[in-house]
Design a protein around this motif. Structure first.
Motif, short mmCIF file in Angstrom:
data_model
loop_
_atom_site.label_atom_id
_atom_site.label_comp_id
_atom_site.label_asym_id
_atom_site.label_seq_id
_atom_site.Cartn_x
_atom_site.Cartn_y
_atom_site.Cartn_z
N UNK A 1 0.84 -1.20 0.00
CA UNK A 1 0.00 0.00 0.00
C UNK A 1 0.87 1.25 0.00
N UNK A 2 0.29 2.36 -0.47
CA UNK A 2 1.01 3.62 -0.46
C UNK A 2 1.41 4.02 0.94
N UNK A 3 0.51 3.78 1.91
CA UNK A 3 0.81 4.14 3.30
C UNK A 3 2.01 3.33 3.81
N UNK A 4 2.01 2.03 3.52
CA UNK A 4 3.13 1.18 3.96
C UNK A 4 4.44 1.66 3.37
N UNK A 5 4.42 1.97 2.09
CA UNK A 5 5.65 2.43 1.42
C UNK A 5 6.14 3.75 2.04
N UNK B 1 1.17 -3.55 7.08
CA UNK B 1 -0.14 -3.04 6.67
C UNK B 1 -1.07 -4.23 6.42
N UNK B 2 -2.39 -3.98 6.42
CA UNK B 2 -3.34 -5.09 6.26
C UNK B 2 -3.02 -5.93 5.02
N UNK B 3 -3.13 -7.24 5.19
CA UNK B 3 -2.87 -8.15 4.07
C UNK B 3 -1.46 -8.70 4.11
N UNK B 4 -0.55 -8.02 4.80
CA UNK B 4 0.83 -8.51 4.84
C UNK B 4 0.98 -9.59 5.91
N UNK B 5 1.90 -10.52 5.66
CA UNK B 5 2.16 -11.56 6.63
C UNK B 5 2.67 -10.92 7.94
N UNK B 6 2.08 -11.28 9.05
CA UNK B 6 2.51 -10.74 10.34
C UNK B 6 1.65 -9.58 10.81
N UNK B 7 0.82 -9.02 9.92
CA UNK B 7 0.02 -7.85 10.32
C UNK B 7 -0.97 -8.22 11.43
N UNK B 8 -1.68 -9.34 11.26
CA UNK B 8 -2.70 -9.71 12.25
C UNK B 8 -2.07 -9.92 13.62
N UNK C 1 -2.30 0.53 9.79
CA UNK C 1 -0.92 0.02 9.76
C UNK C 1 -0.45 -0.17 11.20
N UNK C 2 0.55 -1.02 11.37
CA UNK C 2 1.21 -1.16 12.67
C UNK C 2 2.68 -0.77 12.48
N UNK C 3 3.17 0.13 13.32
CA UNK C 3 4.57 0.55 13.24
C UNK C 3 5.24 0.24 14.57
N UNK C 4 6.26 -0.61 14.52
CA UNK C 4 7.01 -0.94 15.73
C UNK C 4 8.22 -0.01 15.79
N UNK C 5 8.06 1.14 16.44
CA UNK C 5 9.14 2.13 16.40
C UNK C 5 10.40 1.56 17.05
N UNK C 6 11.56 1.91 16.48
CA UNK C 6 12.83 1.34 16.94
C UNK C 6 13.34 2.04 18.19
#
Ligand SMILES: Cc1cc2nc3c(=O)[nH]c(=O)nc-3n(C[C@H](O)[C@H](O)[C@H](O)COP(=O)(O)OP(=O)(O)OC[C@H]3O[C@@H](n4cnc5c(N)ncnc54)[C@H](O)[C@@H]3O)c2cc1C
Length: 466
Positions: free
Chosen positions: A2-6, A18-25, A41-46
């Motif tokens: 997705x544009x947001x993920x990119x 982002x939704x649909x990607x492996x690991x998102x759920x 989206x889920x962002x795991x900040x570093x």
């Protein structure tokens, strides 16, 4: 992709899903599995710098952010947001000389307790040590040391945050008094917190554990609990719980599927005299009371540590007299068991909670002497409906004895902080939100103000403190 993920991957170093990607759920699942947040989206900040970069991106892209440490209190308010997870912000520093802990926003209580206990120190944790320090403390935090030390939020000395303009700030009473006041009890609606600094206290002599009887003893245990709490000093904390143990293999065989009544205790110092009230009650099936190491306080209530679906409802009681005890037993356990609920708990409050310091933050204190909470499993929508229905029935029956206010950390999905604060406090929180985050960049799971245009009466403030 997705544009947001990119776009997100161009600005943050942590993992983006982002939704649909492996690991998102999996990455989007909260500890409390009853609420599935529909995030974009889920962002795991570093680290904190990564969090600041994300906030600047979100402001420019007009995207809202919700934040999660462990997911013990997920809510549908986060739907549509980008979910920031703070798991990687995991530093724990115990400054023994100044008796202060500095922890990252992704830290749960257990590592803090363990590191502090080595030095004879403790922090203001609650019943479960897998709960996150951040969400618990931002919501006030009513734990084992609340009667002797007050809310966990009272112990906070500084917060490291990213504000809506993307700046990293160290928030103290002197640097940003408005944010410092709002973040100590008002939840995460005002900034993205990356770390907390709070006072530890001496815990040289702790004693605690659980006493457990069959549910048939409930009336006698409630009577003893009333007597014991009436004479308890602030160092003695007693919680009574009517329990329906689930029939799951994780529950030890003799308790599995059983209806029971428990009294959990943590005593700081030589204040255990009132426990004699429980000596004469026959049928004790378990007694785990012992000298406690401060790192063990999270074990007292034997709460589950693995993710589970549950609905909780919290209320504050104006008294817990014999009449109130009888009313509770009749409403919560009409057939002797609290099922479909799993736990009906009364926590004795008072002590330091009733006499908050002048700089207590928006959490203030709790004048009500007891806290009632009703928790039930939600393995299916049908069972969840039964749980919610029973919670409502018990609350209706208890209404004459409830103040109408709720503790922040007991809010469940669909509830909001208007049920926590009086008119003046709520107005001040909303003013700080409007000034600090005018575009609604941060979305707490329990936002202090309704979405624009919402006219639901549930957003009106709670009654003044009793
Ligand atoms: C088993 C169990 C036992 C509990 N025992 C107690 C207890 O004894 N006393 C008590 O008071 N409460 C108790 N709670 C409630 C608990 O305090 C809340 O669920 C609290 O929100 C958990 O914090 P968390 O960070 O783990 O949860 P999360 O669900 O991760 O966070 C809750 C909310 O806090 C905010 N937040 C979290 N991190 C940040 C951040 N870095 N920046 C900004 N906002 C943030 C967000 O709005 C977030 O949605 C218990 C809950 C459970 C499930």
């Amino acid at each position: 992709m997705s544009g947001l993920g990119r776009d997100l991957r161009q600005v943050v170093r942590g993992r983006v899903l982002v939704p649909g990607e492996e690991g998102f759920e999996e990455a989007g699942a909260a500890w409390n599995l009853a609420v599935r947040q529909r995030v974009s989206a889920v962002v795991e900040v570093a680290d904190a710098a990564d969090a600041a970069g994300l906030v600047r991106f979100a402001a420019a892209a007009e995207v809202s952010l919700s934040t999660r440490a462990t997911g013990h209190s997920p809510s549908a308010a986060a739907d549509g947001t980008v979910l920031v997870t703070t798991r990687a912000l995991d530093e724990v520093e115990i400054d023994v000389a100044s008796r202060v802990a500095r922890v990252g926003a992704g830290v749960a209580w257990q590592p803090v307790l363990e590191r502090a206990a080595v030095h004879g120190l403790a922090g203001a944790c609650g019943s479960s040590a897998v709960v996150g320090v951040a969400g618990y403390t931002l919501g006030g935090g009513v734990g084992w040391f609340a009667r002797s030390r007050g809310y966990a939020a009272h112990a906070v000395r500084a917060l490291n945050v990213v504000t809506a303009d993307g700046d990293r700030r160290r928030v103290t009473a002197e640097s940003n008094p408005d944010l410092f006041w709002a973040l100590r009890g008002g939840g995460g609606d005002f900034a993205l917190v990356t770390g907390l600094e709070f006072e530890l206290f001496d815990a040289p002599e702790l004693f605690g554990g659980r006493m457990l009887w069959p549910a048939e003893r409930s009336a006698a245990v409630i009577a003893a609990f009333q007597e014991a709490t009436a004479e308890a000093e602030a160092g003695l904390s007693l919680w009574l719980t009517l329990i329906q143990f689930p029939p799951f293999p994780q529950v030890p065989e003799p308790l599995r599927g059983q209806a029971m009544v428990a009294v959990d205790v943590v005593a700081v110092g030589a204040v255990t005299g009132p426990l004699r009230r429980f000596d004469e009650i026959a049928g004790l099936v378990l007694d785990t009371r012992r000298p406690l190491d401060a790192a063990q306080v999270g074990e007292v209530c034997m709460e589950p540590t693995d993710p589970a679906p549950a609905r909780v409802r919290g209320e504050l009681l104006t008294d817990f007299s014999a009449e109130v005890g009888e009313a509770l037993l009749a409403a919560a356990a009409p057939q002797g068991s609290v099922g479909p609920l799993a736990l009906v708990q009364i926590r004795h409050l008072g002590g330091a909670l009733a006499t908050p310091p002048a700089d207590a933050g928006c959490a203030g204190g709790i004048a009500e002497p007891y806290l009632l909470s009703l928790l039930g499993p939600a393995p299916t929508p049908e069972f969840e409906a039964l749980v919610v229905e029973r919670q409502a029935a018990v609350v209706d029956a208890m209404r004459p004895h409830l103040s109408g206010r709720k503790p922040f950390t007991y809010l469940d999905s669909g509830e909001n902080p208007a049920a926590v604060f009086d008119t003046e406090t709520l107005a001040r929180l909303r003013d700080i939100k409007a000034r600090r985050d005018p575009d609604g960049l941060f979305r707490s799971n329990f936002p202090v103000a309704p979405p624009l245009g919402e006219a639901d009466p549930s957003w009106a403030a709670a009654p003044a403190t009793v």
